[in-house]
Write a protein that holds these residues in place. Structure first.
Motif, PDB file in Angstrom:
ATOM      1  N   GLY A 175     -30.686 -14.309  -6.280  1.00 19.68           N
ATOM      2  CA  GLY A 175     -29.323 -14.372  -6.780  1.00 19.68           C
ATOM      3  C   GLY A 175     -28.388 -15.090  -5.822  1.00 19.68           C
ATOM      4  O   GLY A 175     -28.580 -15.077  -4.605  1.00 19.68           O
ATOM      5  N   ASP A 176     -27.374 -15.728  -6.397  1.00 19.60           N
ATOM      6  CA  ASP A 176     -26.334 -16.384  -5.616  1.00 19.60           C
ATOM      7  C   ASP A 176     -25.248 -15.351  -5.335  1.00 19.60           C
ATOM      8  O   ASP A 176     -24.381 -15.103  -6.169  1.00 19.60           O
ATOM      9  CB  ASP A 176     -25.785 -17.580  -6.384  1.00 19.60           C
ATOM     10  CG  ASP A 176     -24.782 -18.385  -5.576  1.00 19.60           C
ATOM     11  OD1 ASP A 176     -24.317 -17.897  -4.525  1.00 19.60           O
ATOM     12  OD2 ASP A 176     -24.452 -19.505  -6.004  1.00 19.60           O
ATOM     13  N   ALA A 177     -25.313 -14.742  -4.155  1.00 20.23           N
ATOM     14  CA  ALA A 177     -24.388 -13.661  -3.800  1.00 20.23           C
ATOM     15  C   ALA A 177     -22.943 -14.139  -3.755  1.00 20.23           C
ATOM     16  O   ALA A 177     -22.020 -13.329  -3.937  1.00 20.23           O
ATOM     17  CB  ALA A 177     -24.793 -13.042  -2.465  1.00 20.23           C
ATOM     18  N   SER A 178     -22.708 -15.423  -3.546  1.00 14.90           N
ATOM     19  CA  SER A 178     -21.332 -15.936  -3.490  1.00 14.90           C
ATOM     20  C   SER A 178     -20.646 -15.875  -4.851  1.00 14.90           C
ATOM     21  O   SER A 178     -19.429 -15.988  -4.934  1.00 14.90           O
ATOM     22  CB  SER A 178     -21.323 -17.376  -2.963  1.00 14.90           C
ATOM     23  OG  SER A 178     -21.854 -18.276  -3.926  1.00 14.90           O
ATOM     24  N   LYS A 179     -21.411 -15.674  -5.928  1.00 18.79           N
ATOM     25  CA  LYS A 179     -20.838 -15.647  -7.283  1.00 18.79           C
ATOM     26  C   LYS A 179     -20.683 -14.216  -7.820  1.00 18.79           C
ATOM     27  O   LYS A 179     -20.312 -14.036  -8.982  1.00 18.79           O
ATOM     28  CB  LYS A 179     -21.734 -16.443  -8.234  1.00 18.79           C
ATOM     29  CG  LYS A 179     -22.005 -17.875  -7.791  1.00 18.79           C
ATOM     30  CD  LYS A 179     -20.882 -18.791  -8.186  1.00 18.79           C
ATOM     31  CE  LYS A 179     -21.077 -20.202  -7.671  1.00 18.79           C
ATOM     32  NZ  LYS A 179     -22.117 -20.955  -8.293  1.00 18.79           N
ATOM     33  N   LEU A 180     -20.973 -13.223  -6.998  1.00 17.90           N
ATOM     34  CA  LEU A 180     -20.859 -11.835  -7.459  1.00 17.90           C
ATOM     35  C   LEU A 180     -19.405 -11.395  -7.534  1.00 17.90           C
ATOM     36  O   LEU A 180     -18.591 -11.743  -6.676  1.00 17.90           O
ATOM     37  CB  LEU A 180     -21.615 -10.893  -6.514  1.00 17.90           C
ATOM     38  CG  LEU A 180     -23.133 -10.945  -6.562  1.00 17.90           C
ATOM     39  CD1 LEU A 180     -23.717 -10.137  -5.412  1.00 17.90           C
ATOM     40  CD2 LEU A 180     -23.657 -10.441  -7.893  1.00 17.90           C
ATOM     41  N   ARG A 181     -19.090 -10.603  -8.537  1.00 23.28           N
ATOM     42  CA  ARG A 181     -17.791  -9.946  -8.611  1.00 23.28           C
ATOM     43  C   ARG A 181     -17.834  -8.697  -7.730  1.00 23.28           C
ATOM     44  O   ARG A 181     -18.923  -8.220  -7.400  1.00 23.28           O
ATOM     45  CB  ARG A 181     -17.495  -9.510 -10.050  1.00 23.28           C
ATOM     46  CG  ARG A 181     -17.242 -10.651 -10.980  1.00 23.28           C
ATOM     47  CD  ARG A 181     -16.866 -10.100 -12.332  1.00 23.28           C
ATOM     48  NE  ARG A 181     -17.872 -10.517 -13.287  1.00 23.28           N
ATOM     49  CZ  ARG A 181     -17.938 -10.126 -14.536  1.00 23.28           C
ATOM     50  NH1 ARG A 181     -17.066  -9.264 -14.994  1.00 23.28           N
ATOM     51  NH2 ARG A 181     -18.868 -10.559 -15.331  1.00 23.28           N
ATOM     52  N   PRO A 182     -16.672  -8.125  -7.408  1.00 20.24           N
ATOM     53  CA  PRO A 182     -16.702  -6.856  -6.676  1.00 20.24           C
ATOM     54  C   PRO A 182     -17.487  -5.809  -7.465  1.00 20.24           C
ATOM     55  O   PRO A 182     -17.491  -5.819  -8.705  1.00 20.24           O
ATOM     56  CB  PRO A 182     -15.229  -6.468  -6.567  1.00 20.24           C
ATOM     57  CG  PRO A 182     -14.489  -7.768  -6.688  1.00 20.24           C
ATOM     58  CD  PRO A 182     -15.309  -8.621  -7.624  1.00 20.24           C
ATOM     59  N   ARG A 183     -18.148  -4.935  -6.751  1.00 21.27           N
ATOM     60  CA  ARG A 183     -18.956  -3.896  -7.407  1.00 21.27           C
ATOM     61  C   ARG A 183     -18.062  -2.990  -8.248  1.00 21.27           C
ATOM     62  O   ARG A 183     -16.987  -2.579  -7.832  1.00 21.27           O
ATOM     63  CB  ARG A 183     -19.694  -3.063  -6.361  1.00 21.27           C
ATOM     64  CG  ARG A 183     -20.641  -2.049  -6.994  1.00 21.27           C
ATOM     65  CD  ARG A 183     -21.263  -1.120  -5.971  1.00 21.27           C
ATOM     66  NE  ARG A 183     -22.290  -1.748  -5.169  1.00 21.27           N
ATOM     67  CZ  ARG A 183     -23.547  -1.964  -5.559  1.00 21.27           C
ATOM     68  NH1 ARG A 183     -23.922  -1.620  -6.761  1.00 21.27           N
ATOM     69  NH2 ARG A 183     -24.410  -2.509  -4.751  1.00 21.27           N
ATOM     70  N   SER A 184     -18.523  -2.671  -9.436  1.00 25.36           N
ATOM     71  CA  SER A 184     -17.798  -1.743 -10.314  1.00 25.36           C
ATOM     72  C   SER A 184     -17.948  -0.320  -9.792  1.00 25.36           C
ATOM     73  O   SER A 184     -18.933   0.009  -9.128  1.00 25.36           O
ATOM     74  CB  SER A 184     -18.342  -1.831 -11.739  1.00 25.36           C
ATOM     75  OG  SER A 184     -18.132  -3.118 -12.271  1.00 25.36           O
ATOM     76  N   PRO A 185     -16.972   0.547 -10.110  1.00 27.09           N
ATOM     77  CA  PRO A 185     -17.040   1.929  -9.627  1.00 27.09           C
ATOM     78  C   PRO A 185     -18.220   2.686 -10.231  1.00 27.09           C
ATOM     79  O   PRO A 185     -18.767   2.300 -11.265  1.00 27.09           O
ATOM     80  CB  PRO A 185     -15.723   2.544 -10.105  1.00 27.09           C
ATOM     81  CG  PRO A 185     -14.848   1.412 -10.492  1.00 27.09           C
ATOM     82  CD  PRO A 185     -15.745   0.272 -10.845  1.00 27.09           C
ATOM     83  N   ARG A 186     -18.584   3.768  -9.591  1.00 27.62           N
ATOM     84  CA  ARG A 186     -19.603   4.688 -10.082  1.00 27.62           C
ATOM     85  C   ARG A 186     -18.994   6.083 -10.170  1.00 27.62           C
ATOM     86  O   ARG A 186     -17.989   6.384  -9.522  1.00 27.62           O
ATOM     87  CB  ARG A 186     -20.817   4.735  -9.136  1.00 27.62           C
ATOM     88  CG  ARG A 186     -21.516   3.406  -8.926  1.00 27.62           C
ATOM     89  CD  ARG A 186     -22.094   2.868 -10.233  1.00 27.62           C
ATOM     90  NE  ARG A 186     -23.081   1.825 -10.044  1.00 27.62           N
ATOM     91  CZ  ARG A 186     -22.835   0.523 -10.059  1.00 27.62           C
ATOM     92  NH1 ARG A 186     -21.599   0.090 -10.224  1.00 27.62           N
ATOM     93  NH2 ARG A 186     -23.813  -0.364  -9.906  1.00 27.62           N
ATOM     94  N   LEU A 187     -19.600   6.939 -10.961  1.00 29.00           N
ATOM     95  CA  LEU A 187     -19.142   8.325 -11.051  1.00 29.00           C
ATOM     96  C   LEU A 187     -19.520   9.074  -9.780  1.00 29.00           C
ATOM     97  O   LEU A 187     -20.575   8.834  -9.192  1.00 29.00           O
ATOM     98  CB  LEU A 187     -19.778   9.021 -12.252  1.00 29.00           C
ATOM     99  CG  LEU A 187     -19.424   8.462 -13.631  1.00 29.00           C
ATOM    100  CD1 LEU A 187     -20.199   9.209 -14.707  1.00 29.00           C
ATOM    101  CD2 LEU A 187     -17.915   8.560 -13.895  1.00 29.00           C
ATOM    102  N   ASP A 188     -18.652   9.987  -9.364  1.00 22.86           N
ATOM    103  CA  ASP A 188     -18.963  10.856  -8.242  1.00 22.86           C
ATOM    104  C   ASP A 188     -19.939  11.948  -8.689  1.00 22.86           C
ATOM    105  O   ASP A 188     -20.090  12.206  -9.887  1.00 22.86           O
ATOM    106  CB  ASP A 188     -17.689  11.529  -7.699  1.00 22.86           C
ATOM    107  CG  ASP A 188     -16.769  10.521  -7.024  1.00 22.86           C
ATOM    108  OD1 ASP A 188     -17.266   9.513  -6.482  1.00 22.86           O
ATOM    109  OD2 ASP A 188     -15.530  10.742  -7.069  1.00 22.86           O
ATOM    110  N   PHE A 189     -20.572  12.576  -7.723  1.00 25.96           N
ATOM    111  CA  PHE A 189     -21.560  13.622  -8.012  1.00 25.96           C
ATOM    112  C   PHE A 189     -20.989  14.661  -8.977  1.00 25.96           C
ATOM    113  O   PHE A 189     -21.625  15.014  -9.971  1.00 25.96           O
ATOM    114  CB  PHE A 189     -21.992  14.282  -6.703  1.00 25.96           C
ATOM    115  CG  PHE A 189     -23.032  15.356  -6.885  1.00 25.96           C
ATOM    116  CD1 PHE A 189     -24.376  15.046  -6.895  1.00 25.96           C
ATOM    117  CD2 PHE A 189     -22.669  16.688  -7.056  1.00 25.96           C
ATOM    118  CE1 PHE A 189     -25.351  16.024  -7.071  1.00 25.96           C
ATOM    119  CE2 PHE A 189     -23.621  17.679  -7.238  1.00 25.96           C
ATOM    120  CZ  PHE A 189     -24.976  17.351  -7.244  1.00 25.96           C
ATOM    121  N   ASP A 190     -19.783  15.170  -8.696  1.00 27.82           N
ATOM    122  CA  ASP A 190     -19.212  16.232  -9.512  1.00 27.82           C
ATOM    123  C   ASP A 190     -18.856  15.781 -10.923  1.00 27.82           C
ATOM    124  O   ASP A 190     -18.715  16.617 -11.825  1.00 27.82           O
ATOM    125  CB  ASP A 190     -17.953  16.814  -8.827  1.00 27.82           C
ATOM    126  CG  ASP A 190     -18.304  17.582  -7.569  1.00 27.82           C
ATOM    127  OD1 ASP A 190     -19.478  17.982  -7.426  1.00 27.82           O
ATOM    128  OD2 ASP A 190     -17.414  17.778  -6.729  1.00 27.82           O
TER     129      ASP A 190
END
Length: 196
Positions: A175-190
Motif C-alpha cells: 500500500g501507498d501509505a502517503s495516500k491514507l486518510r487518518p484512521r477512523s475511530p473505534r469503539l471503546d471496550f465498554d
C-alpha cells in the motif's frame, strides 16, 4: 500457548495495519500467496471443515473481468492493485471431511442439508477470511478487503459450475501509505463488550 507477540508484531497485524486503496507499483510474489494460505489453513473452523477457496487474480486482464461486477468506488482501486483475491466458500465442503476430520464421519451432519451447509460454509469462510487478512499482513502485504460487488455475477463469471460462492474480495500488495486518510475511530471496550 504462553508466548505473547511483541508490540511491533501486534502493530503489524492490528494497531498500525490499515485498509489500503492506493498501491505501489510492486509485484507480489506467488510464494507469498502460497504462504498466506499455509497460515490460513491452520486456523480453527467447525469440524476443521476449511470451506474457504481463494482465487487470486494476478493480471490486469483477470481483474478486468471483475470490473463490471464492482461498485463504482471499488473499480479503480481494484484495477491498480497487484492482486485481487476472491474469497469464496465451497458449498460441498463436507465431501472433504473424511480427510479433514478423520476422527469420525460427520458428513451426515451436512449431506442434503442445504441451509445448514450454507450457514456453516459462509460462517467458517468468513472466519477464514479474517485469518487471511492477518496472514497477509504477517507476510508483509497490505490489504484492501471489500464488499461492494455483485456476488451472483462474480459467481457466474468465475465459478460457473455453481459449487463455489463468493464471500468477499481483498486487494493485496504494498500500500501507498502517503495516500491514507487518518484512521477512523473505534469503539471503546465498554461500548462493545460486557463481562458477566
Amino acid at each position: 500457548m504462553s508466548n505473547i507477540l511483541s508490540d511491533t508484531d501486534l502493530g503489524i497485524l492490528f494497531r498500525d495495519a490499515r485498509t489500503h486503496s492506493e498501491w505501489l507499483d510492486k509485484d507480489v510474489s506467488p510464494i507469498l500467496l502460497e504462504a498466506i494460505y499455509d497460515l490460513v489453513k491452520m486456523g480453527p473452523t467447525s469440524f476443521n471443515c476449511n470451506p474457504l477457496r481463494i482465487l487470486y487474480l494476478t493480471t490486469r486482464e483477470s481483474r478486468e473481468r471483475l470490473r463490471p461486477m464492482l461498485s463504482r468506488g471499488n473499480a479503480d482501486k481494484t484495477m491498480v492493485a497487484p492482486v485481487t483475491a476472491i474469497l469464496a466458500w465451497d458449498t460441498q465442503f463436507y465431501e472433504l471431511l473424511p480427510k479433514l476430520f478423520p476422527h469420525s464421519d460427520v458428513r451426515a451432519n451436512f449431506e442434503g442439508k442445504a441451509e445448514h451447509c450454507e450457514t456453516t460454509g459462509f460462517r467458517n469462510s468468513s472466519l477464514q477470511g479474517a485469518y487471511f487478512i492477518i496472514a497477509a499482513r504477517a507476510v508483509g502485504l497490505d490489504c484492501g478487503p471489500m464488499s461492494g460487488f455483485d456476488n451472483e455475477k462474480v459467481d457466474a463469471e468465475f465459478f460457473p459450475d455453481g459449487r463455489l460462492k463468493s464471500n468477499f474480495l481483498c486487494n493485496l500488495g504494498y500500500g501507498d501509505a502517503s495516500k491514507l486518510r487518518p484512521r477512523s475511530p473505534r469503539l471503546d471496550f465498554d461500548e462493545a463488550c460486557q463481562i458477566l
